[in-house]
Write a protein that holds these residues in place. Structure first.
Motif, mmCIF file in Angstrom:
data_model
loop_
_atom_site.group_PDB
_atom_site.id
_atom_site.type_symbol
_atom_site.label_atom_id
_atom_site.label_comp_id
_atom_site.label_asym_id
_atom_site.label_seq_id
_atom_site.Cartn_x
_atom_site.Cartn_y
_atom_site.Cartn_z
ATOM 1 N N ARG A 195 -75.954 0.734 -53.868
ATOM 2 C CA ARG A 195 -75.152 1.315 -52.785
ATOM 3 C C ARG A 195 -74.947 0.345 -51.631
ATOM 4 N NH1 ARG A 195 -78.874 5.316 -51.945
ATOM 5 N NH2 ARG A 195 -78.813 4.693 -49.778
ATOM 6 N N GLN A 196 -75.786 -0.648 -51.513
ATOM 7 C CA GLN A 196 -75.783 -1.554 -50.361
ATOM 8 C C GLN A 196 -74.479 -2.347 -50.294
ATOM 9 O OE1 GLN A 196 -79.417 -3.770 -49.833
ATOM 10 N NE2 GLN A 196 -78.254 -5.586 -49.252
ATOM 11 N N GLU A 197 -73.869 -2.363 -49.108
ATOM 12 C CA GLU A 197 -72.658 -3.153 -48.893
ATOM 13 C C GLU A 197 -72.969 -4.629 -49.101
ATOM 14 O OE1 GLU A 197 -69.516 -2.158 -48.358
ATOM 15 O OE2 GLU A 197 -70.164 -0.078 -48.510
ATOM 16 N N GLY A 198 -72.001 -5.369 -49.626
ATOM 17 C CA GLY A 198 -72.163 -6.799 -49.810
ATOM 18 C C GLY A 198 -72.704 -7.196 -51.172
ATOM 19 N N LEU A 199 -73.126 -6.224 -52.008
ATOM 20 C CA LEU A 199 -73.577 -6.568 -53.360
ATOM 21 C C LEU A 199 -72.371 -6.907 -54.226
ATOM 22 C CD1 LEU A 199 -76.253 -3.784 -54.019
ATOM 23 C CD2 LEU A 199 -76.630 -6.151 -53.324
ATOM 24 N N GLU A 200 -72.635 -7.548 -55.345
ATOM 25 C CA GLU A 200 -71.556 -7.873 -56.270
ATOM 26 C C GLU A 200 -70.876 -6.602 -56.775
ATOM 27 O OE1 GLU A 200 -74.661 -9.071 -56.512
ATOM 28 O OE2 GLU A 200 -74.460 -11.233 -56.281
ATOM 29 N N VAL A 201 -71.667 -5.542 -57.015
ATOM 30 C CA VAL A 201 -71.128 -4.252 -57.452
ATOM 31 C C VAL A 201 -71.700 -3.176 -56.540
ATOM 32 C CG1 VAL A 201 -70.894 -2.614 -59.345
ATOM 33 C CG2 VAL A 201 -71.004 -5.063 -59.843
ATOM 34 N N THR A 202 -70.872 -2.670 -55.618
ATOM 35 C CA THR A 202 -71.291 -1.608 -54.708
ATOM 36 C C THR A 202 -70.742 -0.289 -55.229
ATOM 37 O OG1 THR A 202 -71.284 -3.121 -52.836
ATOM 38 C CG2 THR A 202 -71.223 -0.772 -52.330
ATOM 39 N N LEU A 203 -71.632 0.694 -55.435
ATOM 40 C CA LEU A 203 -71.239 2.016 -55.920
ATOM 41 C C LEU A 203 -71.370 3.030 -54.790
ATOM 42 C CD1 LEU A 203 -73.067 1.978 -59.371
ATOM 43 C CD2 LEU A 203 -70.645 1.558 -58.934
ATOM 44 N N ASN A 204 -70.447 3.969 -54.728
ATOM 45 C CA ASN A 204 -70.460 5.021 -53.712
ATOM 46 C C ASN A 204 -71.138 6.275 -54.243
ATOM 47 O OD1 ASN A 204 -68.985 3.571 -51.705
ATOM 48 N ND2 ASN A 204 -67.186 3.812 -53.011
ATOM 49 N N ASP A 205 -72.218 6.121 -54.961
ATOM 50 C CA ASP A 205 -72.957 7.226 -55.568
ATOM 51 C C ASP A 205 -74.251 7.422 -54.782
ATOM 52 O OD1 ASP A 205 -74.498 8.911 -57.150
ATOM 53 O OD2 ASP A 205 -73.959 7.923 -59.019
ATOM 54 N N PRO A 206 -74.425 8.586 -54.118
ATOM 55 C CA PRO A 206 -75.641 8.800 -53.333
ATOM 56 C C PRO A 206 -76.918 8.836 -54.170
ATOM 57 C CG PRO A 206 -74.316 10.803 -53.401
ATOM 58 C CD PRO A 206 -73.507 9.732 -54.055
ATOM 59 N N GLN A 207 -76.799 9.000 -55.489
ATOM 60 C CA GLN A 207 -77.967 9.021 -56.365
ATOM 61 C C GLN A 207 -78.407 7.616 -56.789
ATOM 62 O OE1 GLN A 207 -79.590 11.946 -57.053
ATOM 63 N NE2 GLN A 207 -78.123 12.775 -55.596
ATOM 64 N N VAL A 208 -77.628 6.606 -56.412
ATOM 65 C CA VAL A 208 -77.946 5.217 -56.749
ATOM 66 C C VAL A 208 -78.697 4.602 -55.574
ATOM 67 C CG1 VAL A 208 -76.927 2.944 -57.210
ATOM 68 C CG2 VAL A 208 -75.983 4.978 -58.305
ATOM 69 N N SER A 209 -79.727 3.817 -55.853
ATOM 70 C CA SER A 209 -80.507 3.152 -54.809
ATOM 71 C C SER A 209 -79.703 2.005 -54.210
ATOM 72 C CB SER A 209 -81.817 2.620 -55.383
ATOM 73 O OG SER A 209 -82.624 3.690 -55.813
ATOM 74 N N ARG A 210 -80.163 1.501 -53.062
ATOM 75 C CA ARG A 210 -79.447 0.403 -52.389
ATOM 76 C C ARG A 210 -79.313 -0.808 -53.308
ATOM 77 N NH1 ARG A 210 -82.768 2.126 -47.888
ATOM 78 N NH2 ARG A 210 -81.435 3.290 -46.462
ATOM 79 N N GLN A 211 -80.391 -1.190 -53.950
ATOM 80 C CA GLN A 211 -80.369 -2.242 -54.974
ATOM 81 C C GLN A 211 -81.022 -1.635 -56.208
ATOM 82 O OE1 GLN A 211 -81.945 -6.010 -53.722
ATOM 83 N NE2 GLN A 211 -80.584 -6.130 -51.955
ATOM 84 N N HIS A 212 -80.207 -1.114 -57.106
ATOM 85 C CA HIS A 212 -80.694 -0.290 -58.211
ATOM 86 C C HIS A 212 -81.013 -1.108 -59.469
ATOM 87 C CE1 HIS A 212 -80.844 4.010 -59.618
ATOM 88 N NE2 HIS A 212 -80.975 3.358 -60.754
ATOM 89 N N ALA A 213 -80.075 -2.014 -59.849
ATOM 90 C CA ALA A 213 -80.265 -2.767 -61.099
ATOM 91 C C ALA A 213 -79.512 -4.094 -61.016
ATOM 92 C CB ALA A 213 -79.756 -1.947 -62.280
ATOM 93 N N ARG A 214 -79.861 -4.994 -61.949
ATOM 94 C CA ARG A 214 -79.173 -6.278 -62.047
ATOM 95 C C ARG A 214 -78.765 -6.481 -63.501
ATOM 96 N NH1 ARG A 214 -82.955 -9.743 -60.341
ATOM 97 N NH2 ARG A 214 -83.735 -10.156 -62.428
ATOM 98 N N ILE A 215 -77.507 -6.934 -63.689
ATOM 99 C CA ILE A 215 -77.021 -7.282 -65.025
ATOM 100 C C ILE A 215 -76.719 -8.777 -65.008
ATOM 101 C CG2 ILE A 215 -75.268 -6.900 -66.787
ATOM 102 C CD1 ILE A 215 -74.877 -4.105 -65.693
ATOM 103 N N GLU A 216 -77.227 -9.458 -66.026
ATOM 104 C CA GLU A 216 -77.086 -10.910 -66.077
ATOM 105 C C GLU A 216 -76.526 -11.329 -67.428
ATOM 106 O OE1 GLU A 216 -79.934 -14.784 -65.234
ATOM 107 O OE2 GLU A 216 -80.789 -12.782 -65.264
ATOM 108 N N LEU A 217 -75.546 -12.228 -67.388
ATOM 109 C CA LEU A 217 -74.989 -12.828 -68.595
ATOM 110 C C LEU A 217 -75.428 -14.280 -68.619
ATOM 111 C CD1 LEU A 217 -73.086 -12.769 -71.055
ATOM 112 C CD2 LEU A 217 -71.217 -13.330 -69.499
#
Length: 190
Positions: free
Chosen positions: A29-51
């Motif tokens: 949810r945190q602004e400025g992340l690579e993927v910001t979601l507007n879901d109140p059930q998601v934590s500020r920094q919830h997960a990381r996906i890496e390729l």
């Protein structure tokens, strides 16, 4: 893994977003992340996906409501495959490849027509429907167990009430027949 990889938001407040995955992205949810979601059930920094080296890795960063891959909860890191569904809060993400090619129509020309009568769709046919993935059934079994316990108690009370009425357990004392006990045996009235 051949071709570009995308994170497609299938369900949730940000449905329809499509994010290219080129390296590592943090989702939350945190602004400025690579993927910001507007879901109140998601934590500020919830997960990381890496390729990296053709492998896709999902890492749970301790999101309060958990991280799920194909409906299974994960902790730590796990490898993803093309088509895997990731659930964060009320949001469902899917790992996809390149977009399917779009049909193009030259301006001023009619769209291509199928051969007459052979496999042609009716002119007013409805577009194919898409059903969203089923929601996970989360939560505790406690409400179910409490409901069953209350139901069992009510059933017991009803059975006892019926037994009292049938066996003469109800009414005033003047209508009861009393059987005196003698030496441990009940004797009928004489």
């Amino acid at each position: 893994m051949q071709g570009p990889v995308f994170i497609h938001v299938e369900h949730g407040p940000d449905a329809g977003k499509r994010i290219p995955l080129t390296a590592a992205v943090v989702i939350g949810r945190q602004e400025g992340l690579e993927v910001t979601l507007n879901d109140p059930q998601v934590s500020r920094q919830h997960a990381r996906i890496e390729l990296q080296d053709g492998r896709i890795t999902l890492t749970d960063l301790g999101g309060a409501n958990g991280t799920f891959v194909n409906k299974a909860p994960i902790t730590g890191s796990t490898q993803l495959m093309m088509g895997d569904a990731i659930e964060l809060g009320e949001t469902t993400l899917r790992i996809t490849g390149p977009a399917p090619p779009q049909q193009t129509t030259v301006v001023g020309s009619a769209p291509p027509q199928p051969p007459a009568g052979f496999g042609a769709a009716p002119q007013n046919a409805a577009p194919p429907s898409y059903s969203a993935p089923a929601q996970r059934s989360g939560g505790s079994r406690a409400p179910l167990l409490i409901g069953l316990a209350i139901g069992a108690i009510l059933l017991l009370c009803v059975c006892l009430g019926i037994m009292m009425v049938v066996l003469g357990g109800g009414g005033d004392d003047s209508s009861r027949t009393v059987f005196p006990a003698v030496a441990g045996y009940w004797l009928p009235p004489t």
